[in-house]
Motif scaffolding. Structure first.
Motif, PDB file in Angstrom:
ATOM      1  N   SER A  23       0.376  18.745  -2.218  1.00  0.00           N
ATOM      2  CA  SER A  23      -0.293  19.094  -0.958  1.00  0.00           C
ATOM      3  C   SER A  23      -1.813  19.026  -1.117  1.00  0.00           C
ATOM      4  O   SER A  23      -2.519  18.709  -0.161  1.00  0.00           O
ATOM      5  CB  SER A  23       0.151  20.467  -0.443  1.00  0.00           C
TER       6      SER A  23
ATOM      7  N   THR B 226      -9.233  13.206   1.509  1.00  0.00           N
ATOM      8  CA  THR B 226      -9.542  11.884   2.051  1.00  0.00           C
ATOM      9  C   THR B 226     -10.073  11.029   0.900  1.00  0.00           C
ATOM     10  O   THR B 226     -10.390  11.551  -0.166  1.00  0.00           O
ATOM     11  CB  THR B 226     -10.641  11.979   3.132  1.00  0.00           C
TER      12      THR B 226
ATOM     13  N   GLN C  37      -3.888   7.116   3.020  1.00  0.00           N
ATOM     14  CA  GLN C  37      -3.367   8.282   3.742  1.00  0.00           C
ATOM     15  C   GLN C  37      -1.837   8.248   3.828  1.00  0.00           C
ATOM     16  O   GLN C  37      -1.179   9.261   3.625  1.00  0.00           O
ATOM     17  CB  GLN C  37      -3.987   8.379   5.140  1.00  0.00           C
ATOM     18  N   VAL C  38      -1.284   7.084   4.139  1.00  0.00           N
ATOM     19  CA  VAL C  38       0.175   6.945   4.202  1.00  0.00           C
ATOM     20  C   VAL C  38       0.781   7.264   2.830  1.00  0.00           C
ATOM     21  O   VAL C  38       1.802   7.938   2.727  1.00  0.00           O
ATOM     22  CB  VAL C  38       0.574   5.518   4.659  1.00  0.00           C
ATOM     23  N   THR C  39       0.129   6.773   1.789  1.00  0.00           N
ATOM     24  CA  THR C  39       0.634   7.029   0.440  1.00  0.00           C
ATOM     25  C   THR C  39       0.649   8.516   0.139  1.00  0.00           C
ATOM     26  O   THR C  39       1.609   9.048  -0.411  1.00  0.00           O
ATOM     27  CB  THR C  39      -0.243   6.304  -0.604  1.00  0.00           C
ATOM     28  N   ARG C  40      -0.429   9.202   0.514  1.00  0.00           N
ATOM     29  CA  ARG C  40      -0.494  10.649   0.272  1.00  0.00           C
ATOM     30  C   ARG C  40       0.644  11.371   0.973  1.00  0.00           C
ATOM     31  O   ARG C  40       1.253  12.286   0.417  1.00  0.00           O
ATOM     32  CB  ARG C  40      -1.843  11.192   0.753  1.00  0.00           C
ATOM     33  N   LYS C  41       0.925  10.966   2.227  1.00  0.00           N
ATOM     34  CA  LYS C  41       2.035  11.593   2.967  1.00  0.00           C
ATOM     35  C   LYS C  41       3.356  11.341   2.254  1.00  0.00           C
ATOM     36  O   LYS C  41       4.181  12.240   2.079  1.00  0.00           O
ATOM     37  CB  LYS C  41       2.122  11.005   4.387  1.00  0.00           C
ATOM     38  N   ASN C  42       3.543  10.102   1.824  1.00  0.00           N
ATOM     39  CA  ASN C  42       4.798   9.754   1.137  1.00  0.00           C
ATOM     40  C   ASN C  42       4.969  10.525  -0.162  1.00  0.00           C
ATOM     41  O   ASN C  42       6.063  10.970  -0.484  1.00  0.00           O
ATOM     42  CB  ASN C  42       4.843   8.252   0.858  1.00  0.00           C
TER      43      ASN C  42
ATOM     44  N   LEU D 172      -2.410  15.554  -0.626  1.00  0.00           N
ATOM     45  CA  LEU D 172      -2.139  15.199   0.779  1.00  0.00           C
ATOM     46  C   LEU D 172      -3.358  15.421   1.671  1.00  0.00           C
ATOM     47  O   LEU D 172      -3.688  14.572   2.501  1.00  0.00           O
ATOM     48  CB  LEU D 172      -0.948  16.022   1.294  1.00  0.00           C
ATOM     49  N   VAL D 173      -4.030  16.560   1.507  1.00  0.00           N
ATOM     50  CA  VAL D 173      -5.110  16.906   2.442  1.00  0.00           C
ATOM     51  C   VAL D 173      -6.442  16.229   2.106  1.00  0.00           C
ATOM     52  O   VAL D 173      -7.405  16.368   2.855  1.00  0.00           O
ATOM     53  CB  VAL D 173      -5.330  18.447   2.505  1.00  0.00           C
TER      54      VAL D 173
ATOM     55  N   PHE E 246       3.866  13.432  -0.782  1.00  0.00           N
ATOM     56  CA  PHE E 246       4.225  14.811  -0.446  1.00  0.00           C
ATOM     57  C   PHE E 246       5.711  14.918  -0.104  1.00  0.00           C
ATOM     58  O   PHE E 246       6.422  15.789  -0.615  1.00  0.00           O
ATOM     59  CB  PHE E 246       3.356  15.303   0.712  1.00  0.00           C
ATOM     60  N   TRP E 247       6.181  14.031   0.750  1.00  0.00           N
ATOM     61  CA  TRP E 247       7.584  14.131   1.187  1.00  0.00           C
ATOM     62  C   TRP E 247       8.562  13.866   0.045  1.00  0.00           C
ATOM     63  O   TRP E 247       9.595  14.511  -0.060  1.00  0.00           O
ATOM     64  CB  TRP E 247       7.862  13.192   2.373  1.00  0.00           C
TER      65      TRP E 247
END
Lengths: 61, 316
Positions: free
Chosen positions: B260, B266, B214-219, B263-264, B221-222
């Motif tokens: 994105s 799982t 999950q952290v990787t997905r957020k990173n 990102l969303v 995206f940013w």
């Protein structure tokens, strides 16, 4: 053993030796090309063999 | 090794195996981005010197690839993606790879200094050092920021190309550096999401391993989002133009949409379709860089025709 005798190793390495020699040949051509290109650009040629080199002269006031 | 051992050795190293050791895919990206850096520069380069410089840059990149394989032998042995590399398969010894890597690197830097200039050769030397010592030897096994900082190594080529042409550095190639630098994390992490288990096995602290998916997905995206301002700055720089702006808009929209989607998701959803979106993002990221840089090259080629017609607002 006669020096002309083909060892099994020589046939095995033939293609590799060929590629190495082609590589060396390509390098020679490349360096020659670089030399020609640099001479054409003229950066390294001052061409003042029979007179004073401009960069050695004192700047005139 | 004595003579008998050499002769009785059954396997002869093939040229293809030596080439594999030089990481030809990375090499092609390096050639491409440094070529673009070279042609968008305001000063023209003699075609032979440009060609020779690209060859030496490629050899330098190959040398660093061989040194990376020498050092990462243990990791490569474990991971499926790298298991068939020449050292893990035993076709080339690690010592030979190191020797080849060192010779290629030294030769490339020396020849680039003679062909182009000391600045370009200096940046090439630093890039090799950064990739081999800072990234491969130090960061890779220690921190989850390994590919973030290490990405700088892959970002230097446009600067080298620019330096070959101008014997200097300017804001434009620095922006291209930043572009590749910020592009690297989403590119690699998309792949890391797919191959997470392997990094765990190989004990490489990728972000996916240390902080989870999950952290990787957020990173991802940013970092994808951070590419937007850099792309826009490039568009409105002296190397940019309408074509670049168009590509920046389209490519970034595609990249952010894909990021994105990633990102969303799982882990459960991704496992179900075998990480299709993550694979998609990885592929898209390759196209992103390729198309954008190709666009810059075309833009600079068109400049002499377009400049009299269009007044492009250049910020700097």
């Amino acid at each position: 053993m006669a020096i002309s005798k083909e060892h099994e190793l020589h046939t095995r390495r033939k293609s590799r030796n060929l590629v190495v020699s082609l590589g060396l040949l390509a390098f020679i051509v490349l360096v020659f090309g670089i030399t020609i290109a640099k001479l054409q650009d003229g950066q390294l040629v001052e061409g003042f063999d029979h007179s004073y080199r401009a960069t050695l002269l004192k700047a005139e006031e | 090794m004595n003579e008998t051992a050499v002769i009785s050795k059954t396997h002869e190293v093939r040229i293809g195996e030596v080439i594999a050791l030089l990481k030809p895919r990375v090499m092609s990206l390096v050639i491409f981005t440094s070529f673009i850096g070279m042609i968008i520069a305001p000063v023209g380069v003699h075609p032979i010197l440009a060609f020779a410089s690209l060859i030496f840059i490629a050899i330098g990149a190959g040398g660093s690839g061989a040194l990376n394989m020498w050092w990462d032998e243990d990791i490569d042995r474990v991971m499926k993606r790298t298991r068939s590399r020449p050292i893990p398969t035993g076709t080339i010894s690690a010592d030979d790879a190191r020797l080849l890597g060192l010779w290629c690197s030294g030769f490339a830097v020396f020849m680039l200094a003679l062909t182009a200039n000391f600045l370009a050769a200096g940046i090439l030397a630093f890039t090799i050092f950064f990739y081999v010592v800072i990234y491969t030897m130090y960061l890779k096994r220690r921190t989850s920021q390994n590919i973030v900082i290490g990405g700088a190594a892959g970002a230097f080529p446009p600067l080298i190309g620019w330096a070959v042409a101008t014997n200097g550095i300017a804001l434009e190639p620095i922006l291209l550096f930043l572009l590749i630098f910020l592009w690297t994390p989403p590119h690699f992490w998309a792949l890391a999401l797919v191959t997470k288990e392997e990094y765990t096995l190989a004990k490489v602290p990728m972000l996916t391993v240390t902080r989870g998916e999950q952290v990787t997905r957020k990173n991802i995206f940013w970092y994808s989002l951070s590419l937007v301002p850099i792309g826009l700055l490039v568009s409105f720089s002296s190397v940019g133009g309408p074509l670049t702006l168009g590509l920046v808009v389209v490519l970034n929209v595609m990249m952010i949409l894909k990021a994105s989607q990633v990102l969303v998701r799982t882990k459960e959803v991704s496992v179900r379709d075998n990480y299709s979106k993550e694979r998609g993002l990885f592929k898209l990221s390759i196209w992103y860089l390729f198309v954008l840089f190709a666009g810059l090259g075309v833009e600079s080629g068109l400049a002499k025709y377009l400049d009299p017609i269009i007044t492009w607002p250049e910020l700097f």
